[in-house]
Design an enzyme around this catalytic site. Structure first.
Site, PDB file in Angstrom:
ATOM      1  N   THR A 139      67.371   0.002  -8.738  1.00 14.53           N
ATOM      2  CA  THR A 139      67.892  -1.364  -8.751  1.00 14.53           C
ATOM      3  C   THR A 139      66.959  -2.302  -9.506  1.00 14.53           C
ATOM      4  O   THR A 139      65.741  -2.071  -9.559  1.00 14.53           O
ATOM      5  CB  THR A 139      68.061  -1.859  -7.302  1.00 14.53           C
ATOM      6  OG1 THR A 139      68.271  -3.272  -7.310  1.00 14.53           O
ATOM      7  CG2 THR A 139      66.830  -1.586  -6.439  1.00 14.53           C
ATOM      8  N   GLU A 141      66.060  -5.020  -8.434  1.00  8.92           N
ATOM      9  CA  GLU A 141      65.228  -5.722  -7.439  1.00  8.92           C
ATOM     10  C   GLU A 141      63.797  -5.213  -7.412  1.00  8.92           C
ATOM     11  O   GLU A 141      62.918  -5.888  -6.882  1.00  8.92           O
ATOM     12  CB  GLU A 141      65.818  -5.571  -6.033  1.00  8.92           C
ATOM     13  CG  GLU A 141      67.119  -6.274  -5.867  1.00  8.92           C
ATOM     14  CD  GLU A 141      67.387  -6.677  -4.423  1.00  8.92           C
ATOM     15  OE1 GLU A 141      66.462  -6.674  -3.602  1.00  8.92           O
ATOM     16  OE2 GLU A 141      68.546  -7.004  -4.144  1.00  8.92           O
ATOM     17  N   TYR A 164      63.691  -3.648   1.461  1.00 10.82           N
ATOM     18  CA  TYR A 164      64.635  -2.810   0.704  1.00 10.82           C
ATOM     19  C   TYR A 164      64.084  -2.526  -0.696  1.00 10.82           C
ATOM     20  O   TYR A 164      63.967  -1.367  -1.116  1.00 10.82           O
ATOM     21  CB  TYR A 164      66.009  -3.495   0.607  1.00 10.82           C
ATOM     22  CG  TYR A 164      66.873  -2.944  -0.513  1.00 10.82           C
ATOM     23  CD1 TYR A 164      67.405  -1.661  -0.437  1.00 10.82           C
ATOM     24  CD2 TYR A 164      67.141  -3.699  -1.669  1.00 10.82           C
ATOM     25  CE1 TYR A 164      68.173  -1.133  -1.481  1.00 10.82           C
ATOM     26  CE2 TYR A 164      67.899  -3.186  -2.708  1.00 10.82           C
ATOM     27  CZ  TYR A 164      68.418  -1.904  -2.609  1.00 10.82           C
ATOM     28  OH  TYR A 164      69.169  -1.394  -3.640  1.00 10.82           O
ATOM     29  N   LYS A 168      62.857   0.972  -2.548  1.00  9.54           N
ATOM     30  CA  LYS A 168      63.426   1.504  -3.795  1.00  9.54           C
ATOM     31  C   LYS A 168      62.332   1.668  -4.858  1.00  9.54           C
ATOM     32  O   LYS A 168      62.317   2.652  -5.602  1.00  9.54           O
ATOM     33  CB  LYS A 168      64.535   0.575  -4.324  1.00  9.54           C
ATOM     34  CG  LYS A 168      65.793   0.503  -3.476  1.00  9.54           C
ATOM     35  CD  LYS A 168      66.562   1.810  -3.375  1.00  9.54           C
ATOM     36  CE  LYS A 168      67.269   2.207  -4.648  1.00  9.54           C
ATOM     37  NZ  LYS A 168      68.105   3.425  -4.458  1.00  9.54           N
TER      38      LYS A 168
END
Ligand code: NAD
Ligand code: DAU
Length: 355
Positions: A139, A141, A164, A168
């Site tokens: 991602t 992010e 989160y 990741k």
């Protein structure tokens, strides 16, 4: 090719399973999913009887089961979607994000390595069976947040800001480490925010559509001016397919469609499309550590692999809203389950009666 798709009963995974069955009719698609709250076999029901498709209910942390699956189906590609994917849940309960997103990925890597290495006994062997690949679905992010200017590029340092995205980023680093240390064939893709059919209503767009349709309040975190870069889900699927087939071994590819929108803009657009009133908008307490802006530089995948998105945001959001209007029963089946408990716990600022 025997492709193991993990997390294929979730939002993007289920769209990808269907995309692959349509685009590569000769491939065997093995969908392995633990069916957590986010996994839903209803997302896959229009596949029907297809002898090229197998579903296995299993957890990516279950070593024994993953070993069996690699042997039984002679897996030669992995596309790892399986993850805990919601930022707000990671703030409430980070642990499962670590065990699934990091340890689960490492278990998949390890078993793939063992099965794909030409000489598994030799720890210095860096030769693998022809054509194998481990594609980690990551991602944007992981890069953290942007200021008003600039875009995420693949060479930027990883600076995740919530549990989160930290999980990741950790998984990305583990995938990279398996490539560097063991010579394992890998790719990592880092995509921006997806939207489209079958997205779980904890995420902004389906949550707003669902609340609008019910005439419930529309919770906007903080001032609603946070910016996300939206991509229609099938464009994400075609990008992953492109990287799986044409990606250079070891490379990371950003995926995005240059569609930056402030949250409040999206909410107002949905309100208008559904003929509702802006009076439903309710500003609530901001998400802790809320990243202000994400935006993807997609130059690498476009120029080096020849991928391009096919949906504009206007087309994609129209299709998405239509899909939710045509599939109200799908939504009802979800929100009538334990979703309401989650909603009440997370949205205490919103009216007591579940609005
Ligand atoms: P999702 O939450 O809708 O689906 C996740 C799926 O993984 C579910 O089917 C769930 O049952 C399964 N799963 C969870 N834990 C598992 C485990 N331990 N073992 C096996 N299966 C497990 O998520 P999504 O939005 O479809 O995202 C899929 C992937 O894409 C994630 O890795 C996410 O980080 C990444 N991603 C998502 C977006 C987005 O906007 N949604 C953008 C970029 C990247
Ligand atoms: O950028 C990619 C990421 O996009 C993925 O890696 C994640 O799996 C995915 O969940 C998504 O993360 P976001 O946090 O950006 O998505 P979410 O839909 O939760 O929120 C989008 C924006 O809307 C964010 O700025 C928070 C805001 N928001 C969200 C909800 C659920 C609200 O204002 N109100 C809400 O009720």
């Amino acid at each position: 090719m025997n492709v193991l798709i993990t997390g294929g009963a979730g939002f993007i995974g289920s769209n990808f399973v269907k995309y692959m069955l349509k685009e590569h009719t000769e491939y065997n698609i093995i969908n392995l999913d633990a069916l957590t709250y986010a996994g839903n076999l209803e997302n896959l029901k229009n596949i029907g009887d297809n002898e090229k498709y197998t579903f296995i209910k299993a957890d990516i942390r279950d070593k024994k089961k993953i070993e069996e699956v690699f042997k039984e189906y002679d897996i030669n590609a992995v596309v790892n979607f399986a993850a805990e994917s919601h930022v707000d849940r990671s703030i409430e309960e980070p642990e499962v994000f670590l065990t699934t997103n990091v340890i689960g990925t490492q278990i998949l890597l390890d078993i793939a390595k063992k099965n794909w290495k030409l000489n598994p006994q030799d720890k210095h062997c860096r030769k693998y069976k022809a054509g194998v690949n481990f594609l980690q679905v990551s991602t944007d992010e992981v890069y953290g947040e942007l200021g008003k200017e600039g875009l995420f590029v693949e060479t930027m340092p990883l600076l995740p800001n919530n549990p989160y995205s930290a999980s990741k980023a950790s998984a990305d680093l583990m995938v990279r480490a398996y490539h560097e240390t063991f010579g394992m064939p890998i790719n990592i893709t880092r995509c921006s925010n997806n939207y489209g059919p079958y997205q779980f209503p904890e995420k902004l767009i389906p949550l707003i559509i669902n609340n609008c349709l019910k005439g419930n309040d529309l919770p906007i975190y903080g001032d609603g001016m946070q910016i996300r870069d939206w991509l229609y889900v099938t464009d994400h699927c075609s990008a992953i397919d492109t990287v799986l087939h044409r990606g250079i071994n070891g490379e990371v590819y950003n995926i995005g469609g240059n569609n930056e929108k402030a949250n409040i803009e999206i909410v107002k657009l949905i309100i208008e499309a559904l003929g509702k009133s802006e009076d439903l908008i309710t500003y609530v307490k901001d998400r802790p550590g809320h990243d202000r802006r994400y935006a993807i530089d997609n130059t690498k995948i476009i120029t080096e692999l020849g991928w391009k998105p096919s949906y504009t945001f206007e087309e994609g959001i129209k299709e998405t809203i239509k899909w939710y209007l045509d599939n109200t029963q799908w939504m009802e089946n979800i929100v009538s389950g334990n979703y309401m408990g989650y909603y009440k716990k997370m949205y205490k600022d919103v009216d007591e009666d579940g609005r």
